[in-house]
Design a protein around this motif. Structure first.
Motif, mmCIF file in Angstrom:
data_model
loop_
_atom_site.group_PDB
_atom_site.id
_atom_site.type_symbol
_atom_site.label_atom_id
_atom_site.label_comp_id
_atom_site.label_asym_id
_atom_site.label_seq_id
_atom_site.Cartn_x
_atom_site.Cartn_y
_atom_site.Cartn_z
ATOM 1 N N TRP A 9 0.959 -1.141 0.223
ATOM 2 C CA TRP A 9 0.001 -0.006 0.115
ATOM 3 C C TRP A 9 1.004 1.169 0.112
ATOM 4 O O TRP A 9 1.936 1.426 0.835
ATOM 5 C CB TRP A 9 -0.905 0.128 1.101
ATOM 6 C CG TRP A 9 -1.967 -1.057 1.140
ATOM 7 C CD1 TRP A 9 -1.948 -2.242 2.128
ATOM 8 C CD2 TRP A 9 -3.247 -1.057 0.322
ATOM 9 N NE1 TRP A 9 -3.029 -2.939 1.449
ATOM 10 C CE2 TRP A 9 -3.762 -2.118 0.621
ATOM 11 C CE3 TRP A 9 -3.792 -0.134 -0.421
ATOM 12 C CZ2 TRP A 9 -5.107 -2.425 0.246
ATOM 13 C CZ3 TRP A 9 -4.963 -0.535 -1.070
ATOM 14 C CH2 TRP A 9 -5.713 -1.738 -0.853
ATOM 15 N N GLU A 10 0.726 2.213 -1.209
ATOM 16 C CA GLU A 10 1.289 3.407 -1.010
ATOM 17 C C GLU A 10 0.485 4.478 -0.654
ATOM 18 O O GLU A 10 -0.537 4.731 -1.269
ATOM 19 C CB GLU A 10 1.984 3.495 -2.585
ATOM 20 C CG GLU A 10 2.948 2.433 -2.981
ATOM 21 C CD GLU A 10 4.452 2.476 -2.402
ATOM 22 O OE1 GLU A 10 4.653 3.677 -1.644
ATOM 23 O OE2 GLU A 10 5.127 1.528 -1.990
ATOM 24 N N PRO A 11 0.865 5.460 0.213
ATOM 25 C CA PRO A 11 0.215 6.505 0.412
ATOM 26 C C PRO A 11 -0.024 7.657 -0.583
ATOM 27 O O PRO A 11 0.824 7.774 -1.610
ATOM 28 C CB PRO A 11 0.950 7.274 1.615
ATOM 29 C CG PRO A 11 2.357 6.802 1.269
ATOM 30 C CD PRO A 11 2.287 5.634 0.875
ATOM 31 N N VAL A 12 -1.403 8.123 -0.857
ATOM 32 C CA VAL A 12 -1.734 8.904 -1.747
ATOM 33 C C VAL A 12 -1.921 10.495 -0.793
ATOM 34 O O VAL A 12 -2.560 10.534 -0.283
ATOM 35 C CB VAL A 12 -2.803 8.789 -2.471
ATOM 36 C CG1 VAL A 12 -3.371 9.822 -3.480
ATOM 37 C CG2 VAL A 12 -2.634 7.558 -3.425
ATOM 38 N N THR A 13 -1.114 11.564 -1.653
ATOM 39 C CA THR A 13 -0.992 12.643 -0.615
ATOM 40 C C THR A 13 -1.833 13.640 -1.378
ATOM 41 O O THR A 13 -2.049 14.800 -0.991
ATOM 42 C CB THR A 13 0.532 13.057 -0.478
ATOM 43 O OG1 THR A 13 1.186 13.369 -1.893
ATOM 44 C CG2 THR A 13 1.490 12.330 0.204
ATOM 45 N N VAL A 14 -2.449 13.525 -2.593
ATOM 46 C CA VAL A 14 -3.170 14.479 -3.218
ATOM 47 C C VAL A 14 -4.666 14.640 -2.724
ATOM 48 O O VAL A 14 -5.276 13.492 -2.204
ATOM 49 C CB VAL A 14 -3.309 14.351 -4.864
ATOM 50 C CG1 VAL A 14 -4.361 15.194 -5.479
ATOM 51 C CG2 VAL A 14 -1.992 14.206 -5.359
ATOM 52 N N VAL A 21 -5.386 7.869 2.509
ATOM 53 C CA VAL A 21 -5.752 7.247 1.244
ATOM 54 C C VAL A 21 -4.493 6.483 0.737
ATOM 55 O O VAL A 21 -3.401 7.331 0.804
ATOM 56 C CB VAL A 21 -6.117 8.357 0.126
ATOM 57 C CG1 VAL A 21 -6.382 7.588 -1.233
ATOM 58 C CG2 VAL A 21 -7.360 9.164 0.508
ATOM 59 N N TYR A 22 -4.814 5.352 0.110
ATOM 60 C CA TYR A 22 -3.598 4.605 -0.160
ATOM 61 C C TYR A 22 -4.142 3.891 -1.590
ATOM 62 O O TYR A 22 -5.239 3.716 -1.961
ATOM 63 C CB TYR A 22 -3.190 3.394 0.898
ATOM 64 C CG TYR A 22 -3.033 3.963 2.353
ATOM 65 C CD1 TYR A 22 -1.767 4.341 2.557
ATOM 66 C CD2 TYR A 22 -3.879 4.243 3.252
ATOM 67 C CE1 TYR A 22 -1.304 4.637 3.820
ATOM 68 C CE2 TYR A 22 -3.786 4.572 4.385
ATOM 69 C CZ TYR A 22 -2.214 4.960 4.753
ATOM 70 O OH TYR A 22 -2.082 5.238 6.002
ATOM 71 N N ARG A 23 -2.938 3.474 -2.074
ATOM 72 C CA ARG A 23 -3.229 2.811 -3.539
ATOM 73 C C ARG A 23 -2.027 1.489 -3.362
ATOM 74 O O ARG A 23 -1.217 1.591 -3.212
ATOM 75 C CB ARG A 23 -2.855 3.764 -4.649
ATOM 76 C CG ARG A 23 -2.819 2.875 -6.072
ATOM 77 C CD ARG A 23 -3.017 3.834 -7.198
ATOM 78 N NE ARG A 23 -3.482 3.251 -8.547
ATOM 79 C CZ ARG A 23 -3.562 3.686 -9.750
ATOM 80 N NH1 ARG A 23 -3.464 5.031 -9.843
ATOM 81 N NH2 ARG A 23 -3.976 2.917 -10.512
ATOM 82 N N PHE A 28 -7.875 1.586 -4.748
ATOM 83 C CA PHE A 28 -7.536 2.597 -3.654
ATOM 84 C C PHE A 28 -8.149 2.348 -2.397
ATOM 85 O O PHE A 28 -9.441 1.714 -2.461
ATOM 86 C CB PHE A 28 -8.037 3.992 -3.867
ATOM 87 C CG PHE A 28 -7.237 4.606 -5.029
ATOM 88 C CD1 PHE A 28 -6.180 5.641 -4.891
ATOM 89 C CD2 PHE A 28 -7.619 4.333 -6.460
ATOM 90 C CE1 PHE A 28 -5.242 6.106 -5.859
ATOM 91 C CE2 PHE A 28 -6.675 5.068 -7.498
ATOM 92 C CZ PHE A 28 -5.761 6.076 -7.181
ATOM 93 N N LYS A 30 -9.562 4.320 1.120
ATOM 94 C CA LYS A 30 -9.683 5.374 1.853
ATOM 95 C C LYS A 30 -9.935 5.127 3.385
ATOM 96 O O LYS A 30 -10.948 4.320 3.586
ATOM 97 C CB LYS A 30 -10.803 6.357 1.210
ATOM 98 C CG LYS A 30 -10.902 7.533 2.092
ATOM 99 C CD LYS A 30 -12.128 8.593 1.211
ATOM 100 C CE LYS A 30 -11.526 9.130 -0.016
ATOM 101 N NZ LYS A 30 -12.417 10.158 -0.631
ATOM 102 N N ALA A 76 -9.755 1.740 -9.213
ATOM 103 C CA ALA A 76 -9.126 2.853 -9.691
ATOM 104 C C ALA A 76 -9.793 2.958 -11.083
ATOM 105 O O ALA A 76 -9.868 2.085 -11.752
ATOM 106 C CB ALA A 76 -7.627 2.742 -9.928
#
Length: 249
Positions: A9-14, A21-23, A28, A30, A76
């Protein structure tokens, strides 16, 4: 805060959300704390409903809930966010965006509502807590107290409410929440639909138009023309442009 299990899981910062939020691959996640479970559950229900229409949108892949909070897992959508489109594609994108909002506003049978009274109540709460983010305000609006901006909204409310044109609205129809095919420049998906519901269609039109101006420095005329209102009601646009930033906080 709900904790995801598993690797990758990679964090999404937008984005401006209070959730994390992670992808991972094509999904995704949340995640929220206990205090946000109700709001995230509302978003899940709206995402499931929208996915059942003919409009392009993310689908709900899973819902996880524990004593620590909850997590909404969605697929996604293909394409790229509106904020990532090159300038050369922005005119076509505005036209595609106008058409897709018109389609959304034409859908029938939506079980969710977002009446103006509840939106203003949210704004009153944000202002009362002194939680308005000044970054969301124009230079002119920053010269006034948030309570004075709210007074403007309340004074205009009877006229705006009387002329409301109710439709299924996205509720946060800004460029990061709309994805496009970079080849055809058609809309490939609508995301972040936690505010979706029956509302005045100008609440969407106003937010989208100001986004086009702020993010792309674009004249929203092609967007309005594609939507079908080449001469939009400027008073209603201004009302919802002012109301929206008072509701985040």
């Amino acid at each position: 805060m709900f904790r995801l299990r598993g690797d990758g899981w990679e964090p999404v910062t937008v984005g401006e959300s209070d959730t994390l939020v992670y992808r991972r691959g094509d999904v995704f996640a949340k995640c929220c704390a206990v205090s946000g479970v109700g709001e995230l559950r509302d978003e899940r229900d709206r995402a499931e409903w929208l996915a059942g229409t003919n409009l392009p949108a993310a689908t709900v892949a899973d819902w996880l809930e524990s004593a620590d909070g909850a997590c909404l897992v969605t697929t996604a959508v293909p394409g790229i966010a509106g904020t990532e489109l090159p300038e050369s594609l922005q005119l076509k994108a505005m036209e595609s965006l106008g058409r897709i909002l018109r389609e959304l506003h034409s859908v029938r049978g939506c079980p969710f509502e977002r009446p103006l009274a509840s939106v203003i109540a949210t704004a009153e709460d944000v202002v009362r807590r002194d939680a308005v983010n000044p970054a969301f305000l124009t230079d002119e609006w920053r010269l006034l107290k948030p309570s004075e901006l709210l007074d403007r909204v309340i004074a205009e409310r009877p006229s705006i409410e009387a002329g409301a044109e109710l439709a299924v609205c996205h509720g946060d129809a800004c460029l990061p929440n709309v994805f496009f095919d970079p080849g055809t420049v058609e809309v490939t998906g609508l995301i972040d639909v936690g505010r979706l519901g029956i509302a005045d269609r100008y609440s969407d039109l106003a937010l989208t138009a100001i986004q086009l101006h702020d993010e792309w420095s674009a004249d929203p005329g092609p967007f309005f023309a594609a939507y079908g209102v080449p001469n939009p009601d400027q008073r209603r646009l201004e009302f919802y442009r002012l109301l929206d930033p008072l509701t985040w906080g």
